[in-house]
Design an enzyme around this catalytic site. Structure first.
Site, PDB file in Angstrom:
ATOM      1  N   ASP A 192      43.411  41.735  41.918  1.00 25.40           N
ATOM      2  CA  ASP A 192      43.305  40.726  42.754  1.00 25.40           C
ATOM      3  C   ASP A 192      42.134  40.241  43.090  1.00 25.40           C
ATOM      4  O   ASP A 192      41.855  39.436  41.898  1.00 25.40           O
ATOM      5  CB  ASP A 192      44.068  40.586  44.207  1.00 25.40           C
ATOM      6  N   GLU A 248      46.218  40.218  35.047  1.00 29.06           N
ATOM      7  CA  GLU A 248      46.953  40.714  34.385  1.00 29.06           C
ATOM      8  C   GLU A 248      46.179  42.139  33.609  1.00 29.06           C
ATOM      9  O   GLU A 248      46.419  43.179  33.469  1.00 29.06           O
ATOM     10  CB  GLU A 248      47.187  40.233  33.685  1.00 29.06           C
TER      11      GLU A 248
HETATM   12 ZN   LIG Z   1      50.113  42.225  39.562  1.00 30.03          ZN
END
Ligand SMILES: [Zn+2]
Length: 668
Positions: A572, A508
């Site tokens: 990621d 995030e």
């Molecule tokens: Zn995301």
């Protein structure tokens, strides 16, 4: 404009597993999921998840099934317990009464079937009473107000260039296939999908006692709308969605549509200007209003109305909608049990009333504290990462650090709970409850225009198993629902927790600096704070990620879309690296022993990999690849670890093995 951890079809509730008997907890790290026959350096996903994948078929009432689906299922049972108690509560408070009445009405299929189409009659009659295009604004307004997506969409949003202002937002909308390209792709599968969609519309028109022959003309109408729509990949670039204009200039794009009647019908506040995300769409709308016969508009609107409310309409309607949207498009064979559907509807329509009951029952202060500590550790890692970057000038770096320091976080649940007192819920009126709930939400959104931004608001409900970054708020948000195993396991050590929930926090945070997030400054305003050289360096690095993920082949001619998934893949890759750095800092202070034959470093990667153990039907994989900004789980794991030298080291992989990428990508 929010970047989430992942995207699931419906709202997905989750919670602690303490109180309800019979629940099985999902551990954060599961030795029995591992496939020891696989080589982690050849296919790490298979190594981390292989036995789990072998032993867990997709249930017939799901289109995908993963390790955290087990958790969701347990949580749904917990939510059901709350709702069943609410239904029977002798002296319920206002919110308990609302969720109990709503759920009870949704569950009463017998009554829904007995009433047939009668509850929808007023809405259908209003549509059928239209005589000329002059009648469109009132009827469209009524449909929009009740949450039905037809023709275009209208709502509110923070101004992309002034995050302190809430403005009106006009956008494309109203197509029935998942994405605009579904109308134009020329492969055999796409042609079959259009054929099935047409057949579905015919069946639904028949079930609604309308002429089936209109289906072809509705298809042509939607195709024309799709032609003027932006595709899902272009829409990831916020600069392409920003066209602020005075109201009169917007209205002129489709000037034969009675805009003032429309705005009155939806109950809009006074508007001086609006953002028009897709101006070409409204120009096309003007042509469609002039050219389409009224009978086509009627069939189109009634189809969309019935589809959106199918869950609270008679079985033949619901079955028809399920047959196309779930069975054909996602490969889900059977419907989920009614109670699961109704738990999900209640979460969607009364999410903070149900969510409050859930938080009261389950979420402890220690969960909040431990998450906050981890957020601080990951933020410190990002600071360290930014300071060490070699490809960014000191000038841009300083702004990036300022932005990082300005990121705020929300953990668990809202400080101010939503007030539902103006929403009327009537026991026994399932359709009315659904439409009134939509109306309540639409009015709530429009009422924000011209008012100060509410920074305490959440766009996910507390039981949701997900998380998000909001570039305009510059905040990261973690609902209580995700702070559970397999993401966060109180009984596990730091090694697996950093790999699982630590990577979520890092994900995030990295969204603030992905291809979309980097276009917003620390105050949440869309502005270019990069030097041209730094911008180019970013784009070159991002291109490596685009190419890497575009090469993933799902079979049957479907590939991952590297451009569509760029932001998520960047998050990621950056997220796992940040979690790794934070773990190293933690290990320097408190070293961890080898456990279950795995070093802490190996357990970190297994913690990450095992969050994503998941199977999906081919239909669901195809749908996700074509519409969803998140890569499929297998690639979220292997795509990331194959870029990380730390992974290679942890598992002693050698150059030339598949998990050691020759041209490893790194943005952050
Ligand atoms: Zn995301």
């Amino acid at each position: 404009m929010r970047s989430t951890l992942f995207f699931i079809v419906a709202a997905t509730p989750a919670m602690l597993l303490a109180q309800t008997p019979g629940l099985k907890a999902t551990p954060g790290f599961d030795l029995s999921a591992i496939d020891r026959a696989a080589n982690p350096c050849d296919d790490f996903y298979q190594f981390a998840c292989g036995s789990w994948l072998k032993n867990n078929p997709i249930p017939s009432d799901e289109s995908s099934w993963g390790r955290f689906s087990e958790l969701q299922q347990n949580n749904e049972l917990e939510l059901r317990a709350i709702l069943e108690a609410a239904m029977k509560a002798p002296n319920p408070d206002a919110n308990t009464k609302k969720i109990g009445d709503y759920y009870s009405s949704c569950m009463d299929e017998e009554s829904i079937n007995r009433k047939g189409l009668a509850p929808l009659k007023t809405e259908i009659d209003r549509i059928n009473a239209m005589k000329s295009p002059q009648d469109l604004p009132d009827v469209l307004g009524r449909l929009h107000k009740t949450g039905i997506d037809v023709l275009f969409s209208f709502g509110s949003s923070q101004d992309l260039k002034d995050s302190t202002a809430v403005i009106g937002w006009m956008d494309q909308g109203g197509i029935g296939l998942p994405e605009r390209d579904y109308y134009f792709r020329d492969d055999a599968k796409a042609a079959d999908t259009r054929k099935e969609y047409l057949a579905y519309m015919k069946r639904l028109l028949k079930a609604l006692n309308m002429p089936e022959t209109e289906a072809e003309r509705v298809m042509a109408l939607e195709t024309a709308m799709a032609k003027a729509s932006m595709d899902v990949t272009s829409r990831r670039d916020p600069t392409k969605l920003y066209h602020m204009m005075p109201l009169a200039q917007f209205e002129a794009l489709a000037d034969s549509f009675g805009w003032s009647r429309y705005f009155a019908a939806v109950g809009a506040p006074k508007l001086d200007r609006v953002n028009v995300a897709a101006p070409d769409f409204f120009k096309a709308q003007e042509q469609l209003i002039k050219s389409q016969p009224m009978e086509v508009w009627k069939a189109y609107m009634i189809l969309h109305l019935a589809r959106s409310q199918s869950r609270v309409l008679p079985k033949n309607i619901d079955d028809t909608v399920f047959g196309f949207y779930s069975t054909y498009l996602t490969g889900q064979k059977d419907k989920r049990p009614r109670w699961k559907q109704c738990v999900s509807s209640t979460d969607g329509d009364l999410g903070e009333a149900l969510g409050k009951a859930f938080v009261d029952k389950t979420f402890g202060a220690d969960g909040k504290q431990r998450t906050l500590t981890m957020v601080r550790q990951i933020e410190a890692a990002m600071q360290q990462d930014l300071e060490k970057l070699t490809w960014m000038s000191p000038e841009t770096k300083k702004k990036a650090l300022d932005k990082l320091h300005a990121v705020t976080n929300k953990i668990g649940y809202p400080d101010n709970w939503r007030d539902y007192s103006k929403l009327e819920i009537v026991r026994g009126d399932a359709l009315g409850n659904s439409l009134r709930a939509n109306q309540f939400e639409f009015a709530r959104q429009l009422a924000k225009i011209g008012k100060p931004v509410d920074r305490t608001e959440w766009s996910m409900t507390p039981p949701t198993v997900n998380a998000y970054y909001d570039p305009q708020m510059n905040n990261i948000n973690f609902p209580a629902g995700i702070l559970q195993p397999p993401f966060f396991d109180k009984t596990a050590d730091d090694a697996t927790n950093f790999g699982a929930v630590g990577a979520v926090v890092g994900h995030e945070l990295t969204h603030g600096f992905d291809d979309e997030g980097r276009q917003f400054d620390k105050a949440g305003n869309m502005t270019d704070w990069w030097t041209p050289t730094d911008s180019k360096a970013f784009d070159d690095r991002a291109k490596c990620i685009v190419d890497e993920y575009s090469a993933f082949d799902l079979g049957e001619g479907v590939h991952m879309n590297g451009k569509l998934t760029l932001g998520e893949n960047t998050a990621d890759n950056g997220g796992l690296r940040l979690a790794w750095m934070a773990l190293q800092t933690s290990l320097a202070a408190h070293s961890l022993p080898k456990k279950d034959d795995f070093t802490p470093e190996q357990r970190f990667f297994l913690g990450y990999g095992q969050v994503w153990c998941q199977k999906e039907t081919m239909e669901s994989a195809r749908l996700q690849a074509q519409t969803n900004p998140h890569a499929l789980p297998k690639y979220r794991v292997n795509g990331v670890v194959s870029n990380l030298p730390e992974f290679r080291q942890a598992f002693a992989c050698k150059a030339g093995q598949p998990m050691v990428r020759a041209n490893a990508c790194r943005v952050w």
